[in-house]
Design a protein around this motif. Structure first.
Motif, PDB file in Angstrom:
ATOM      1  N   ILE A  28      45.590  56.082  36.641  1.00 26.12           N
ATOM      2  CA  ILE A  28      45.547  55.441  38.073  1.00 26.12           C
ATOM      3  C   ILE A  28      46.127  54.154  37.851  1.00 26.12           C
ATOM      4  CG2 ILE A  28      44.199  54.544  40.073  1.00 26.12           C
ATOM      5  CD1 ILE A  28      42.470  57.059  39.663  1.00 26.12           C
ATOM      6  N   PRO A  29      47.186  53.701  38.619  1.00 27.55           N
ATOM      7  CA  PRO A  29      47.986  52.349  38.391  1.00 27.55           C
ATOM      8  C   PRO A  29      47.010  51.198  38.942  1.00 27.55           C
ATOM      9  CG  PRO A  29      49.204  53.776  40.361  1.00 27.55           C
ATOM     10  CD  PRO A  29      48.143  54.670  39.511  1.00 27.55           C
ATOM     11  N   VAL A  30      47.236  50.101  38.602  1.00 22.42           N
ATOM     12  CA  VAL A  30      46.582  48.921  38.879  1.00 22.42           C
ATOM     13  C   VAL A  30      47.792  47.835  39.166  1.00 22.42           C
ATOM     14  CG1 VAL A  30      45.132  47.124  38.322  1.00 22.42           C
ATOM     15  CG2 VAL A  30      44.491  49.528  37.752  1.00 22.42           C
ATOM     16  N   PHE A  31      47.726  47.227  40.209  1.00 23.12           N
ATOM     17  CA  PHE A  31      48.635  46.242  40.654  1.00 23.12           C
ATOM     18  C   PHE A  31      47.866  44.972  40.904  1.00 23.12           C
ATOM     19  CE2 PHE A  31      50.124  50.322  42.067  1.00 23.12           C
ATOM     20  CZ  PHE A  31      51.440  50.447  41.439  1.00 23.12           C
ATOM     21  N   ALA A  32      48.538  43.837  40.539  1.00 24.56           N
ATOM     22  CA  ALA A  32      47.701  42.379  40.674  1.00 24.56           C
ATOM     23  C   ALA A  32      48.412  42.065  42.167  1.00 24.56           C
ATOM     24  CB  ALA A  32      48.014  41.384  39.743  1.00 24.56           C
ATOM     25  N   GLY A  33      47.500  41.249  42.837  1.00 24.77           N
ATOM     26  CA  GLY A  33      48.349  40.928  44.138  1.00 24.77           C
ATOM     27  C   GLY A  33      48.139  39.315  44.155  1.00 24.77           C
ATOM     28  N   CYS A  34      47.425  38.989  45.370  1.00 18.34           N
ATOM     29  CA  CYS A  34      47.692  37.536  45.800  1.00 18.34           C
ATOM     30  C   CYS A  34      46.576  36.819  45.106  1.00 18.34           C
ATOM     31  CB  CYS A  34      47.146  37.348  47.267  1.00 18.34           C
ATOM     32  SG  CYS A  34      48.597  38.122  48.398  1.00 18.34           S
ATOM     33  N   PRO A  35      46.918  35.703  44.493  1.00 15.59           N
ATOM     34  CA  PRO A  35      46.084  34.895  43.629  1.00 15.59           C
ATOM     35  C   PRO A  35      45.153  33.934  44.281  1.00 15.59           C
ATOM     36  CG  PRO A  35      48.155  33.876  43.581  1.00 15.59           C
ATOM     37  CD  PRO A  35      48.242  35.173  44.311  1.00 15.59           C
ATOM     38  N   ARG A  36      45.273  33.792  45.637  1.00 15.81           N
ATOM     39  CA  ARG A  36      44.686  32.872  46.548  1.00 15.81           C
ATOM     40  C   ARG A  36      44.667  33.382  47.862  1.00 15.81           C
ATOM     41  NH1 ARG A  36      47.045  27.550  48.504  1.00 15.81           N
ATOM     42  NH2 ARG A  36      46.248  28.510  50.426  1.00 15.81           N
ATOM     43  N   LEU A  58      32.667  46.418  27.635  1.00 13.18           N
ATOM     44  CA  LEU A  58      33.661  47.007  27.823  1.00 13.18           C
ATOM     45  C   LEU A  58      34.998  46.365  26.873  1.00 13.18           C
ATOM     46  CD1 LEU A  58      33.759  47.697  31.712  1.00 13.18           C
ATOM     47  CD2 LEU A  58      33.096  49.279  29.572  1.00 13.18           C
ATOM     48  N   PRO A  59      35.623  47.130  26.363  1.00 10.50           N
ATOM     49  CA  PRO A  59      36.858  46.620  25.578  1.00 10.50           C
ATOM     50  C   PRO A  59      37.874  46.297  26.505  1.00 10.50           C
ATOM     51  CG  PRO A  59      37.008  49.046  25.457  1.00 10.50           C
ATOM     52  CD  PRO A  59      35.742  48.796  26.015  1.00 10.50           C
ATOM     53  N   GLN A  60      38.851  45.338  25.890  1.00  8.88           N
ATOM     54  CA  GLN A  60      40.136  45.032  26.516  1.00  8.88           C
ATOM     55  C   GLN A  60      40.904  46.170  27.195  1.00  8.88           C
ATOM     56  OE1 GLN A  60      40.848  41.982  27.820  1.00  8.88           O
ATOM     57  NE2 GLN A  60      38.939  41.345  26.996  1.00  8.88           N
ATOM     58  N   PRO A  61      41.249  46.264  28.074  1.00 10.19           N
ATOM     59  CA  PRO A  61      42.008  47.424  28.449  1.00 10.19           C
ATOM     60  C   PRO A  61      43.357  47.652  27.837  1.00 10.19           C
ATOM     61  CG  PRO A  61      42.275  45.788  30.170  1.00 10.19           C
ATOM     62  CD  PRO A  61      41.446  45.378  29.252  1.00 10.19           C
ATOM     63  N   THR A  62      43.759  48.847  27.455  1.00  8.29           N
ATOM     64  CA  THR A  62      44.896  49.184  26.968  1.00  8.29           C
ATOM     65  C   THR A  62      46.089  50.048  27.836  1.00  8.29           C
ATOM     66  OG1 THR A  62      44.359  51.510  26.286  1.00  8.29           O
ATOM     67  CG2 THR A  62      43.618  49.666  24.590  1.00  8.29           C
ATOM     68  N   MET A  63      45.509  50.425  29.165  1.00 11.56           N
ATOM     69  CA  MET A  63      46.566  50.542  29.823  1.00 11.56           C
ATOM     70  C   MET A  63      47.336  49.661  30.586  1.00 11.56           C
ATOM     71  SD  MET A  63      43.897  51.647  33.240  1.00 11.56           S
ATOM     72  CE  MET A  63      45.362  51.546  34.545  1.00 11.56           C
ATOM     73  N   PRO A  64      48.503  49.834  30.956  1.00 10.33           N
ATOM     74  CA  PRO A  64      49.346  48.454  31.210  1.00 10.33           C
ATOM     75  C   PRO A  64      49.040  48.058  32.846  1.00 10.33           C
ATOM     76  CG  PRO A  64      50.642  50.615  31.683  1.00 10.33           C
ATOM     77  CD  PRO A  64      49.036  50.942  30.805  1.00 10.33           C
ATOM     78  N   LEU A  65      49.110  46.870  33.169  1.00  8.51           N
ATOM     79  CA  LEU A  65      49.253  46.412  34.451  1.00  8.51           C
ATOM     80  C   LEU A  65      50.561  46.432  34.792  1.00  8.51           C
ATOM     81  CD1 LEU A  65      47.639  44.668  36.867  1.00  8.51           C
ATOM     82  CD2 LEU A  65      48.648  42.615  35.735  1.00  8.51           C
ATOM     83  N   GLN A  66      50.628  47.259  36.162  1.00 13.34           N
ATOM     84  CA  GLN A  66      51.862  47.341  36.625  1.00 13.34           C
ATOM     85  C   GLN A  66      52.554  45.954  37.073  1.00 13.34           C
ATOM     86  OE1 GLN A  66      53.272  50.763  36.968  1.00 13.34           O
ATOM     87  NE2 GLN A  66      51.172  50.852  35.930  1.00 13.34           N
ATOM     88  N   SER A  67      54.049  46.062  36.754  1.00 11.61           N
ATOM     89  CA  SER A  67      54.641  44.915  37.020  1.00 11.61           C
ATOM     90  C   SER A  67      55.073  44.645  38.722  1.00 11.61           C
ATOM     91  CB  SER A  67      56.047  44.986  36.240  1.00 11.61           C
ATOM     92  OG  SER A  67      56.821  45.945  36.901  1.00 11.61           O
ATOM     93  N   GLU A  68      55.028  45.603  39.437  1.00  9.93           N
ATOM     94  CA  GLU A  68      55.349  45.490  40.810  1.00  9.93           C
ATOM     95  C   GLU A  68      53.917  44.769  41.472  1.00  9.93           C
ATOM     96  OE1 GLU A  68      56.857  48.066  44.611  1.00  9.93           O
ATOM     97  OE2 GLU A  68      55.799  49.059  42.852  1.00  9.93           O
ATOM     98  N   HIS A  69      54.088  43.799  42.459  1.00 14.45           N
ATOM     99  CA  HIS A  69      53.189  43.151  43.060  1.00 14.45           C
ATOM    100  C   HIS A  69      52.462  44.099  43.861  1.00 14.45           C
ATOM    101  CE1 HIS A  69      51.125  40.353  45.819  1.00 14.45           C
ATOM    102  NE2 HIS A  69      51.386  39.357  44.807  1.00 14.45           N
ATOM    103  N   ALA A  70      51.064  43.843  43.866  1.00 14.24           N
ATOM    104  CA  ALA A  70      50.255  44.698  44.909  1.00 14.24           C
ATOM    105  C   ALA A  70      50.820  44.876  46.179  1.00 14.24           C
ATOM    106  CB  ALA A  70      48.897  44.318  44.800  1.00 14.24           C
TER     107      ALA A  70
END
Length: 314
Positions: free
Chosen positions: A63-71, A94-106
């Motif tokens: 399942i992809p994860v997308f980072a969005g607005c920082p404020r 929990l260990p640091q995740p190995t799955m990538p954060l998607q490059s596209e903005h949320a």
């Protein structure tokens, strides 16, 4: 019936993590298309990491994860490490995740996904401030009629607020985003603290959760125990509530909840009541309802359902 398609917009947060886990354990009913993260309980750099950690814990790195607005849209960001700890998921290991954060903005992904789907196909669940969804609506208004429903955890009426005397945290952090969504015309269901304060997590239930013995259950129990300490100190109780999973509980079993259609407005002007959700419960204004507001839930059945869904995870 086909599984209901979801976008989960979140700021994990232990209770957000429980909501995500509950949704992932209900694969026959819910299909999580992706998770978008915003700043809220903690800053964005941590919420996007935490979302990936929770997905990996549950065995769903697909399942992809997308980072969005920082404020927030207008206000300065206010966070809640006092509740969730510095990591946002204190209490687990929990260990640091190995799955990538998607490059596209949320926001871009949300718009693209909603525009590509059939009208009314996707439900958006917001578990934190509504910044990403509001910005998406401003950038591409055509997504509004395409959304099946927005189900949010936020606001309060009978209980007042939990961050100020008037305002609940998720709405208070970005009231301008909430105003944008509540005035958009999108179908809305609000799960306010009036309802979620009834979702009391008992020590007995926590023991049952830990007793499942799975990695997911054990780590989730650790999160819950840390999170519960805040409630114990604030309210002097041993059975504090989990707020955000109520959104998923409502989607899975709406018969466990009671509410009514109301007009809801967001206060933006007053420094004392900014972020207040003004719920016209008694239809005093005669304004057309714009939101289904939930007030009650069947707590024991809700926690039975959550335990059942988490038990499906590794």
């Amino acid at each position: 019936m086909a599984a209901r398609k979801l976008i989960i917009d979140t700021d994990p947060g232990q209770d957000d993590a429980f909501a995500i886990l509950m949704a992932l354990g209900a694969r026959e009913a819910l299909e999580v298309l992706g998770i978008t993260t915003c700043a809220g309980n903690i800053p964005l750099a941590l919420t996007q990491r935490n979302a990936r950690q929770v997905l990996e814990l549950a065995g769903r790195p697909d399942i992809p994860v997308f980072a969005g607005c920082p404020r927030p849209m207008v206000k300065a960001l206010e966070t809640a490490e006092r509740v969730h700890g510095d990591s946002g998921l204190d209490g687990c290991d929990l260990p640091q995740p190995t799955m990538p954060l998607q490059s596209e903005h949320a926001v871009a992904w949300m718009i693209r996904t909603l525009m590509a789907a059939a009208e009314g196909e996707i439900t958006v669940c917001t578990l934190g401030p509504m910044t990403n969804l509001a910005v998406a609506m401003v950038m591409e208004p055509r997504i509004v009629p395409r959304i099946r429903e927005v189900v949010l955890m936020g606001g309060g009426f009978f209980e007042g607020g939990n961050t100020t005397p008037a305002a609940e945290f998720n709405i208070y952090v970005d009231p301008h985003a909430a105003h944008t969504v509540f005035t958009s015309g999108v179908p809305l269901t609000m799960v306010p603290i009036d309802c979620t304060y009834q979702a009391k997590m008992t020590p007995e239930w926590l023991s049952e959760l830990r007793g499942l013995g799975t990695q997911t259950a054990v780590q989730a129990a650790g999160m819950a125990e840390f999170y519960q300490r805040y409630g114990n100190e604030k309210f002097g109780v041993t059975d504090y509530c989990l707020h955000d999973p109520c959104v998923i509980g409502y989607l899975l079993a709406p018969h466990l909840f009671e509410g009514r259609d109301c007009h809801v407005a967001i206060e933006l002007q007053s420094p004392k009541t900014i972020g207040m959700t003004i719920v016209d419960w008694w239809n005093v204004t005669k304004l057309a309802p714009n939101c289904r507001v939930l007030k009650k839930l069947d707590n024991s059945a809700f926690y039975e359902l959550m335990l059942e869904k988490i038990s499906c995870l590794p």
